[in-house]
Design a protein around this motif. Structure first.
Motif, PDB file in Angstrom:
ATOM      1  N   SER A  90      17.990  10.280   8.793  1.00 48.35           N
ATOM      2  CA  SER A  90      16.650  10.698   9.187  1.00 48.35           C
ATOM      3  C   SER A  90      16.499  10.722  10.695  1.00 48.35           C
ATOM      4  O   SER A  90      15.464  11.111  11.203  1.00 48.35           O
ATOM      5  N   CYS A  91      17.521  10.315  11.417  1.00 51.83           N
ATOM      6  CA  CYS A  91      17.439  10.333  12.868  1.00 51.83           C
ATOM      7  C   CYS A  91      17.931  11.666  13.395  1.00 51.83           C
ATOM      8  O   CYS A  91      18.560  12.425  12.692  1.00 51.83           O
ATOM      9  N   ASP A  92      17.650  11.883  14.674  1.00 47.44           N
ATOM     10  CA  ASP A  92      18.098  13.097  15.329  1.00 47.44           C
ATOM     11  C   ASP A  92      19.629  13.151  15.309  1.00 47.44           C
ATOM     12  O   ASP A  92      20.312  12.139  15.443  1.00 47.44           O
ATOM     13  N   MET A 144      14.988  -6.378   2.295  1.00 49.05           N
ATOM     14  CA  MET A 144      16.148  -5.862   2.999  1.00 49.05           C
ATOM     15  C   MET A 144      15.643  -4.663   3.790  1.00 49.05           C
ATOM     16  O   MET A 144      14.833  -3.899   3.286  1.00 49.05           O
ATOM     17  N   SER A 145      16.089  -4.550   5.041  1.00 51.93           N
ATOM     18  CA  SER A 145      15.603  -3.425   5.839  1.00 51.93           C
ATOM     19  C   SER A 145      16.737  -2.802   6.630  1.00 51.93           C
ATOM     20  O   SER A 145      17.671  -3.494   7.039  1.00 51.93           O
ATOM     21  N   ALA A 146      16.617  -1.499   6.825  1.00 51.47           N
ATOM     22  CA  ALA A 146      17.560  -0.777   7.680  1.00 51.47           C
ATOM     23  C   ALA A 146      16.746  -0.119   8.781  1.00 51.47           C
ATOM     24  O   ALA A 146      15.897   0.719   8.500  1.00 51.47           O
ATOM     25  N   LYS A 166       9.906   5.829  12.311  1.00 52.85           N
ATOM     26  CA  LYS A 166       9.923   6.780  11.210  1.00 52.85           C
ATOM     27  C   LYS A 166      11.238   6.751  10.442  1.00 52.85           C
ATOM     28  O   LYS A 166      11.331   7.280   9.350  1.00 52.85           O
ATOM     29  N   SER A 167      12.274   6.169  11.028  1.00 56.35           N
ATOM     30  CA  SER A 167      13.559   6.127  10.331  1.00 56.35           C
ATOM     31  C   SER A 167      13.875   4.745   9.799  1.00 56.35           C
ATOM     32  O   SER A 167      15.013   4.464   9.439  1.00 56.35           O
ATOM     33  N   SER A 168      12.883   3.885   9.760  1.00 54.08           N
ATOM     34  CA  SER A 168      13.116   2.518   9.295  1.00 54.08           C
ATOM     35  C   SER A 168      12.722   2.414   7.836  1.00 54.08           C
ATOM     36  O   SER A 168      11.659   2.896   7.436  1.00 54.08           O
TER      37      SER A 168
END
Lengths: 404, 414, 219
Positions: free
Chosen positions: B321-323, B159-161, B172-174
């Motif tokens: 984790s994103c801007d 499972m991935s986001a 970097k935010s995956s």
């Protein structure tokens, strides 16, 4: 060879007998039930002839006006590529060679300046090496200044101090500003360049603060959100109330300020003073009434003082030349003649105007001198009276009609 | 029927092939179509020539071993993978690789070595004229009609986001973990084993038992012996997996609220009949199994790595984790895709959890209603992408590969 | 001289205001931008062209905001503003009277006319100069003696006959007065008729009402 001899050879029974025997038999068939003639009337008793069904009207094939255009699996090149890759797609009609690929125009790129050798000294900044800066600019160019992605793809040279996205942005805009300066030193700045320069001002601290604020906002609990909304509603109500109060205050001040007192109002500030003021006003009102009545009587007489004065100066004829006229009930002041045309409320005025039109007169007299104005006034008033009379006539007519 | 002018929908089909290799299914088809014509199981029977495809692999053969060329969401055994792709494209689609540009999907966490290998294989072995490696999250995003979204892909093995910003992933935010359909299946297998229920695959059942009461022992079924048939363990597992897959699809459900025993007990149970005729009624287990997708620590019936987080939490971590500036846009566009996301109640639960985790943001979830669109989201996005007129400048052509080498993939496939 | 107010006296001073306009031909002034089609002059002057500055201190013309320095103050005669433009708009004219008249001011507005209308519009070729001129009078009520003297020391007069240039003459005035008088007579005649009618109708109504009451009584 005849049939008979063949039959002999083949031992076949004679042919002629049976059908011959049969035929009269069939024809001479006896009908016990009905007469032969009657049977003949019935007919052959063969199968009934098929009724010609109307040919079912199916939808006819559509008439094709023209031949279907050919679709060609045509090769094409994409001018945005530099390797000459030839792809194919279906094209209606013939394939036109070397047509510009219609999607090439979407290949836009943001212009990111290159750093030349002499520029290197100009853009020096603490903590940024030239190579790092070049890497940053390359990323900016590749990702079209999408800062979120640029930051994601950024690899820190110095992993001890990871750069924040604001650092990258700051460095980029600083470099752009400095390069722009370098380009325009000496000559004057054009308006475009100046605006671009100002736009390139990146307020790093403000951005960081803004983002922190935004984070704080995001982390509000639902309770806080509802509280905020309630506060907003209240604030708006208060504002509206304050506005109303201000308006009322203005009104009051205007009322209070408007008639300026000639003398001092000190003597009227006490309650006794107010009563004296009221009494004075009443008296003045009554005086006015008396005055009007009195001046009505000696209307023919002109006020002595003015008469004397004027008679000194000019003769009657000259009076007319100078546009002097005598009136009752004048207020001192200056007015325009056109301001003194009689006016009525809109519906009446419209009817008056239309009647003036019927009479062939303009709505406003062309040369409004004293004489003309008076006549005009007379005329309009009489028109109004006429209208009223008409109304009365109509009313009476309807009354009579209804009471019949 | 005239199609809208190309300028309107921006499409220019060049008859590319779209290949979406997954851990359980490999999807291949033509660009511009709305679903892949070739859906081939990624499991294959090792043989020379290998047995590939739904019609072939499930035939019980003595000594047949099952192999799967994928690992961690991407290819690890390139030879096996090429064999499967060859079957899918040449046999099922009936075309040859060398006539069509190839678009292949990859997950967000592939290494540079992986990608280089992919390019090499494409040009050297498959001999394609043009190639591109697209991120499957980006494709799922495009299939949903968005350029910026947070894609939650619940597949078979993982499972991935992944946040997608303007068509580019934010590496970097995956995040990804191993909670997928396979995880659910393994849990089910463990639970069934714990209740002493044997799963007999269809191929071993000679005659079903007729049961009048649930939970009655089904030993009146006539079952063949696996050993007699010479079936290998890998083959048996493959076949058992089919049964468990059916079980999973028909029985599992996610509660809209965090699991509580009382609530689960009030829900109606679902019956399931095994191939040998054995019937059971599944009650709370059907909720706890899928609850593990959201709370692996609490409810997983099997061991999970220490720092595994649940689906909603993973989405939350990814967004946070994103801007800051990008977060609102991402939260407002959450795309859920992947076959395992079709578990009943999954999308509602994700929405519920995210409302709680992200109170300051407006959360909106986009999940295709059609099960085919959910399963093939990655492929569909690839189909969309490779039929766009403006995409055709981005292909890596054979000439470019020959000039620059396989490292060109890092430059071109951003 | 005392500044006593002369009661019941009013002095009227006629004046003329409006604008002339002509389409711009080949000789365009430098300041005209290319989309200007006409050059026009808005003015306030005496009906015979005489000087009005004995009671006018200054005139302020407020042009449309798009004109630079749209507020034009003219302190000396001739009180006029010449400009170029393409549009017709309302010009606000404020006439300030001098100290003798009490430093008052009056405001009027005039719609700038560039294009011929009415029967002029149908003429071919179109008339070279378009005029929109209004006649009006300033009425000084109860002037001070000083003002009276000032005003009476300047003769004014309308031209006795109308010419093309000045339509406002004594002749025109007389004609207008006559027209108005004629109209008045007509209206009065109508009014008499109406009044007669009213009288008749009222009679009828009365009779009918009596009849109705009678019939009511009978039933």
């Amino acid at each position: 060879m005849d049939a008979k001899s063949i039959r002999d050879v083949l031992n076949l029974p004679g042919k002629s007998e049976s059908p011959a025997a049969k035929r009269p038999k069939i024809e001479g068939k006896k009908h016990e039930s009905i007469q032969r003639e009657l049977y003949a009337l019935l007919g052959d008793n063969s199968a009934p002839t098929m009724l010609q069904q109307p040919q079912k009207q199916f939808k006819s094939r559509p008439k094709i006006q023209r031949k279907p255009g050919p679709w060609v699996w045509a090769p094409f090149t994409n001018q945005a590529r530099d390797d000459g890759l030839v792809l194919h797609h279906w094209v209606k009609g013939s394939a036109k060679e070397d047509e510009e690929y219609s999607y090439v125009k979407y290949n836009t790129k943001i212009e990111i300046p290159e750093i030349s050798q002499d520029a290197e000294s100009v853009i020096e900044q603490e903590g940024w090496s030239i190579d790092e800066t070049k890497k940053l600019l390359a990323l900016c160019s590749e990702y079209d200044l999408r800062w979120v992605v640029i930051f994601d793809r950024w690899t820190d040279e110095d992993t001890e101090n990871p750069r924040k996205i604001e650092d990258l942005q700051e460095r980029y805009y600083y470099v752009r500003q400095k390069l722009l300066e370098m380009k325009t030193t000496g000559s004057a700045w054009t308006a475009d360049q100046l605006s671009l320069y100002n736009q390139l001002d990146y307020p790093k601290e403000k951005e960081i603060a803004r983002k922190e604020y935004l984070e704080g906002l995001m982390h509000r609990t639902p309770a806080e959100v509802t509280e905020e909304e309630a506060l907003l509603v209240e604030a708006r109500k208060l504002e509206a109330a304050m506005k109303r109060m201000n308006e009322e205050r203005e009104e009051l001040l205007r009322l209070l300020d408007s008639p300026e007192a000639a003398g001092s109002i000190a003597k009227y500030s006490t309650s006794q003073g107010v009563t004296t003021l009221a009494a004075n006003l009443m008296q003045q009102g009554q005086n006015k009434k008396k005055k009007v009545e009195s001046t009505a009587a000696p209307a023919a007489e002109r006020p002595q003082a003015s008469v004397a004065f004027i008679r000194k100066k000019i003769s009657a004829r000259e009076e007319a030349a100078y546009g002097i006229s005598w009136k009752e009930k004048l207020h001192p002041g200056i007015q325009l003649r056109s301001a003194k045309f009689p006016t009525f409320k809109a519906s009446v005025q419209q009817k008056v105007n239309s009647i003036l039109g019927e009479l062939g007169l303009p709505i406003r007299p062309v040369i409004p001198t004293d004489r003309v104005t008076m006549k005009f006034e007379q005329l309009v008033n009489s028109i109004v009276m006429l209208l009223e009379a008409k109304k009365a006539v109509d009313r009476l007519n309807t009354e009579i009609a209804t009471s019949k | 029927m005239s199609s809208p002018a190309p300028a309107v929908y921006g499409g220019d089909e060049i008859s590319a092939i779209v290949l979406d290799p997954g851990s359980q299914w490999t999807r291949a088809g033509f660009a511009g179509e709305d679903s892949p014509k070739a859906v081939v199981p990624t499991d294959y029977i090792v043989h020379d020539p290998p047995f590939i495809g739904d019609d072939y692999i499930h035939v019980p053969r003595s000594g047949a071993e099952v192999a799967n060329p994928m690992a961690d969401g991407f290819v690890s055994d390139w030879d096996g993978a090429v064999k499967i792709w060859d079957y899918a494209v040449t046999k099922k689609l009936g075309v040859s690789f060398s006539d069509h540009p190839l678009l292949m999907t990859e997950p967000a966490w592939t290494s540079t070595a992986d990608r280089k290998k992919a390019v090499e294989i494409a040009f050297e072995e498959l001999q394609v004229p043009a190639f591109y490696l697209a991120r499957s999250s980006v494709c799922a995003c495009f299939a949903a009609g968005k350029a910026t979204a947070l894609v939650l892909d619940v597949g078979h093995k993982q499972m991935s986001a992944t946040p997608v910003y303007d068509g580019l992933i934010l590496k970097k935010s995956s995040f990804h973990n191993g909670l997928g359909g396979d995880f659910l299946s393994k849990q089910i297998a463990a639970k069934l084993a714990a209740q002493d229920i044997t799963v007999t695959p269809y191929c071993l059942v000679s005659r079903k038992a007729v049961q009048l009461d649930p939970f009655q022992a089904a030993d009146s079924a006539v079952v063949k012996s696996a050993a007699d048939l010479g079936l290998t363990e890998s083959f048996l597992n493959l076949e058992k997996e089919r049964v468990i897959h059916e079980f999973k699809e028909s029985v599992c459900q996610v509660m809209e609220v965090p699991y509580n025993e009382g609530g689960a007990e009030t829900r109606p149970p679902r019956p399931f009949e095994f191939p040998d005729g054995y019937n059971i009624n599944v009650t709370t287990d059907r909720f706890t199994t899928s609850e593990a997708l959201f709370n692996p620590k609490g409810y997983s019936a099997i061991d999970v790595p220490k720092d595994t987080v649940g689906a909603a939490k993973m989405v939350y971590d990814s967004i946070m984790s994103c801007d800051v500036d990008a977060r609102a846009n991402l939260a407002y566009n959450i795309v859920i895709t992947g076959g395992t996301s079709l578990v009943q109640g999954f999308t509602e639960r994700v929405q519920q959890e995210l409302f709680g985790l992200l109170p300051g943001l407006k959360v909106r979830i986009y999940a295709a209603g059609n099960s085919s669109e959910r399963k093939y989201g990655g492929w569909i996005g690839g189909s969309v992408l490779s039929s766009l007129g403006t995409f055709h400048q981005m292909w890596i052509s054979k000439k470019e590969y020959e000039e620059a080498g396989s490292s060109i993939v890092e430059k071109r496939c951003k | 001289m005392s500044s006593k107010r002369l009661k019941n006296v009013s002095i009227a001073r006629p004046f003329v205001y409006g604008n002339t306009a002509s389409p711009l031909g080949t000789d365009r002034p430098a300041s005209a931008s290319p989309d200007h089609s006409h050059s026009w002059t808005v003015f306030v002057r005496g009906p015979n062209g005489e000087n009005l500055d004995y009671f006018i201190k200054r005139v302020v013309f407020r042009l449309h905001e798009t004109y630079p320095n749209s507020v034009r103050t003219i302190d000396q005669p001739p009180y006029e503003v010449t400009e170029t433009g393409w549009g017709e708009f309302d010009i606000n004219i404020r006439i300030y009277f001098n100290a003798v008249a009490g430093d008052k001011s009056i405001t009027l507005y005039h719609r700038l006319k560039l294009h011929p209308y009415g029967e002029e519009a149908n003429k071919v070729p179109p008339p070279p100069v378009v005029q929109s001129v209004i006649f009006d009078e300033v009425v000084f009520n109860e002037p001070t003696e000083e003002l009276f003297n000032v005003l009476t020391s300047h003769k004014y007069g309308l031209p006795s006959r109308s010419t093309d240039r000045s339509k406002f003459s004594y002749q025109a005035e007389n004609e207008e007065a006559d027209r108005l008088a004629a109209a008045y007579d007509k209206v009065q005649a109508q009014l008499r008729i109406m009044r007669e009618k009213i009288h008749q109708l009222e009679q009828r109504k009365k009779i009918m009402q009596e009849q109705q009451e009678k019939t009511k009584e009978d039933t």
